[in-house]
Design a protein around this motif. Structure first.
Motif, short mmCIF file in Angstrom:
data_model
loop_
_atom_site.label_atom_id
_atom_site.label_comp_id
_atom_site.label_asym_id
_atom_site.label_seq_id
_atom_site.Cartn_x
_atom_site.Cartn_y
_atom_site.Cartn_z
N THR A 248 18.55 18.23 15.52
CA THR A 248 17.50 17.24 15.79
C THR A 248 18.08 15.83 15.88
O THR A 248 17.66 15.03 16.71
CB THR A 248 16.43 17.27 14.68
OG1 THR A 248 15.91 18.60 14.55
CG2 THR A 248 15.29 16.32 14.98
N ALA A 249 19.06 15.54 15.04
CA ALA A 249 19.53 14.16 14.89
C ALA A 249 20.78 13.83 15.68
O ALA A 249 21.10 12.65 15.85
CB ALA A 249 19.77 13.87 13.40
N MET A 250 21.51 14.81 16.18
CA MET A 250 22.83 14.53 16.75
C MET A 250 22.74 13.72 18.04
O MET A 250 21.73 13.71 18.74
CB MET A 250 23.58 15.84 17.01
CG MET A 250 23.05 16.67 18.16
SD MET A 250 24.00 18.20 18.32
CE MET A 250 23.34 18.82 19.88
N PRO A 253 25.99 15.46 23.18
CA PRO A 253 27.40 15.79 23.41
C PRO A 253 27.77 15.53 24.86
O PRO A 253 26.91 15.48 25.74
CB PRO A 253 27.48 17.28 23.07
CG PRO A 253 26.08 17.78 23.25
CD PRO A 253 25.16 16.64 22.93
N SER A 254 29.06 15.36 25.11
CA SER A 254 29.50 15.07 26.48
C SER A 254 29.25 16.24 27.41
O SER A 254 29.05 16.06 28.61
CB SER A 254 30.99 14.71 26.49
OG SER A 254 31.76 15.78 25.94
N LYS A 255 29.23 17.45 26.85
CA LYS A 255 28.94 18.65 27.63
C LYS A 255 28.50 19.75 26.68
O LYS A 255 28.69 19.64 25.46
CB LYS A 255 30.16 19.09 28.45
CG LYS A 255 31.43 19.27 27.62
CD LYS A 255 32.64 19.54 28.50
CE LYS A 255 33.92 19.59 27.67
NZ LYS A 255 35.11 19.85 28.50
N ALA A 260 32.34 20.22 21.49
CA ALA A 260 31.59 18.98 21.74
C ALA A 260 30.29 18.96 20.93
O ALA A 260 29.94 17.94 20.31
CB ALA A 260 31.29 18.84 23.23
N VAL A 261 29.57 20.08 20.91
CA VAL A 261 28.33 20.18 20.14
C VAL A 261 28.61 20.07 18.65
O VAL A 261 27.95 19.32 17.91
CB VAL A 261 27.59 21.49 20.46
CG1 VAL A 261 26.41 21.70 19.50
CG2 VAL A 261 27.09 21.49 21.90
N ARG A 262 29.61 20.80 18.18
CA ARG A 262 29.90 20.80 16.74
C ARG A 262 30.48 19.48 16.26
O ARG A 262 30.28 19.10 15.10
CB ARG A 262 30.79 22.00 16.41
CG ARG A 262 30.06 23.32 16.68
CD ARG A 262 30.81 24.54 16.22
NE ARG A 262 32.04 24.76 16.96
CZ ARG A 262 32.85 25.81 16.74
NH1 ARG A 262 32.53 26.69 15.81
NH2 ARG A 262 33.95 25.96 17.45
N MET A 429 29.02 27.85 13.13
CA MET A 429 29.51 26.71 12.37
C MET A 429 31.04 26.70 12.31
O MET A 429 31.67 27.74 12.16
CB MET A 429 28.94 26.75 10.95
CG MET A 429 27.46 26.48 10.88
SD MET A 429 26.79 26.60 9.20
CE MET A 429 26.78 28.38 8.98
N ARG A 430 31.59 25.52 12.41
CA ARG A 430 33.03 25.34 12.30
C ARG A 430 33.40 25.10 10.83
O ARG A 430 32.56 24.68 10.04
CB ARG A 430 33.46 24.16 13.17
CG ARG A 430 34.91 24.16 13.60
CD ARG A 430 35.13 23.14 14.69
NE ARG A 430 34.75 21.79 14.28
CZ ARG A 430 34.62 20.77 15.11
NH1 ARG A 430 34.82 20.95 16.41
NH2 ARG A 430 34.29 19.57 14.67
#
Length: 484
Positions: A248-250, A253-255, A260-262, A429-430
């Protein structure tokens, strides 16, 4: 509307704990649905591995009974069930010893996608990873799937990350959170980043606050011993609610790329402020005439474990400074409901006068039970008598909007397992993300444990402790009602 089912590459999926509840209830029924949808290639194989002595025939019989139990009869076709079960194999395995590993090595093919699902307790993650490496079963392209809980604090999460990293690279490790596989959770990203309508308004200038609720009607029956060592903070907030908050808050991302998402989710976690004691409400459900209390299922009659938690969380960055996020989750509540509520601010000036009342737009993303998106807008109430304003929903319930095909939307486990086979880590998750979440969570838990705080008792079938209502009331806000 015609949906496109894209088959994945041939694979061998080994399910450690293949006779367990998760495998029988979720993993294998989900794979059956993907088989029926035509997404599973002809030579894909599923290999169950567990302690029980059993052959292929016995395993197929067990899983056939599980499909009968957990899949509605209207979606079970005898011929398809037969063809699916033929893809199943089984080998006994000793996770802590050497028994069965040579047989497994002969069974797993090296020229297809290899995925190993650790459907076991975290205590066995290291043993399984080490033996897959030592017996040269896994390749540099193999994937392992690990279930939560991924640690119970920062120290144990680091230890788990290290033991897995000794045998597998980060790009091979898929830490699964089934909440991220829900259709509506992914649609949250689509709503934000594929519609110019929302993203310009998605910040503290226009959003008053955000509510994230995961409400359950069930208690801890049968899980009392586990839950007493976990509680709602570890079981739900540190992972499920944290992930929903991050999406919700991020920042955009560039793609749409896994790292990029994580990367953007990690930035959100690192921007979370410490939570003052007065911004946390913990509860524990009591007994009523029909249901037993939490304590009745705990091994500790003086347990201080919370079955409910509500929090006011602040994010210190340019986008969200001044807009609080309210998180709430609990067991034995009024209804089963998961949703994200984006409460927009009122218009800065109303041309309709005081009699029109105050109105603000609300975007509700419903995760369960009826997945969909509801945008509340203000219109004129029909009829004569002046300009009277009312709020009405623009409702997109997936089952209605998508027609018959909406009934076959894959569930979370189906989607995530297919993402593993594709090698797509976007919804997993990373390691550094998990550790960052524990780094924020640990001081909160340590604080109430050191003070000996007791959770407040609340009535089963309610919305939780009264103090949770006051958490918003003192800010001049209200929780969206949990409706039965």
């Amino acid at each position: 509307m015609v949906s496109r089912i894209i088959p994945v590459d041939p694979f061998d999926l080994v399910i450690f704990g293949g006779t367990g509840d998760l495998a029988r209830r979720k993993i294998l029924p989900g794979l059956y649905h993907r088989f029926c949808a035509g997404q599973m290639p002809e030579d894909a194989r599923i290999i169950g591995a567990a302690r029980s002595e059993m052959d292929d025939k016995g395993y197929r019989k067990m899983i056939g009974e599980a499909l009968d139990e957990f899949i509605p009869h209207t979606k079970r076709e005898a011929e398809r069930v037969k063809l699916f079960l033929e893809r199943l194999h089984y080998t006994p395995i000793d996770a802590k010893g050497d028994g069965g590993w040579k047989t497994l090595k002969k069974l797993v093919r090296a020229d297809v996608v290899q995925a190993f699902y650790f459907s076991v307790g975290p205590a066995l993650f290291g043993d399984l990873a080490t033996r897959l490496h030592e017996h040269e079963i896994a390749t540099p392209e193999s994937r392992i799937v690990v279930e939560k809980p991924f640690g119970r604090d920062l120290e144990s999460a680091r230890a788990l990350n290290k033991v897995l990293a000794d045998s597998f690279d980060e790009h091979q490790i898929y830490r699964i959170d089934h909440y991220l596989g829900k259709e509506t959770v992914q649609n949250l990203m689509a709503v934000r980043f594929a519609n110019v309508l929302f993203e310009p308004l998605w910040n503290a200038q226009y959003i008053d606050h955000v509510q994230i609720t995961v409400s359950e009607t069930v208690g801890v029956e049968g899980r009392g011993a586990y839950y007493d060592k976990s509680g709602a903070m570890r079981d739900m907030v540190q992972n499920h609610l944290m992930q929903l908050l991050c999406l919700t808050a991020m920042e955009p991302p560039s793609k749409f790329d896994p790292d990029a998402v994580r990367d953007e989710k990690l930035k959100v976690i690192r921007a979370l402020d410490e939570v003052p004691t007065e911004n946390i409400v913990r509860g524990q459900y009591a007994a009523d005439d029909e249901q037993e209390s939490y304590i009745a299922h705990s091994e500790n009659p003086a347990s201080r474990t919370e079955s409910f938690i509500a929090m006011k969380v602040d994010i210190s960055n340019w986008r969200w400074k001044g807009t609080p996020f309210y998180l709430r989750t609990g067991k034995r509540l009024r209804a089963r409901m998961s949703e994200i509520v984006i409460q927009f601010k009122e218009t800065p000036h109303s041309i309709f006068g005081e009699d029109a009342g105050s109105h603000a737009n609300v975007l509700v993303i419903r995760l369960q039970p009826d997945e969909g998106i509801d945008l509340r807008v203000t219109i004129k109430e029909p009829g004569p008598g002046g300009m009277r304003l009312i709020d009405v929903p623009l409702d997109m319930t997936f089952a209605d909007a998508l027609g018959p095909e909406g009934e076959d939307v894959p569930d979370a486990y189906e989607r995530l397992i297919m993402d593993v086979i594709r090698g797509n880590q976007t919804l997993f998750m990373r390691g550094d993300e998990v550790e960052a979440a524990w780094r924020w969570t640990d001081p909160i838990i340590d604080g109430w444990q050191s003070r000996g705080d007791r959770p407040t008792q609340y009535e089963p079938g309610s919305s939780g402790p009264e103090d949770a209502l006051m958490l918003l009331h003192r800010d001049g806000r209200r929780w969206r009602e949990i409706k039965a």
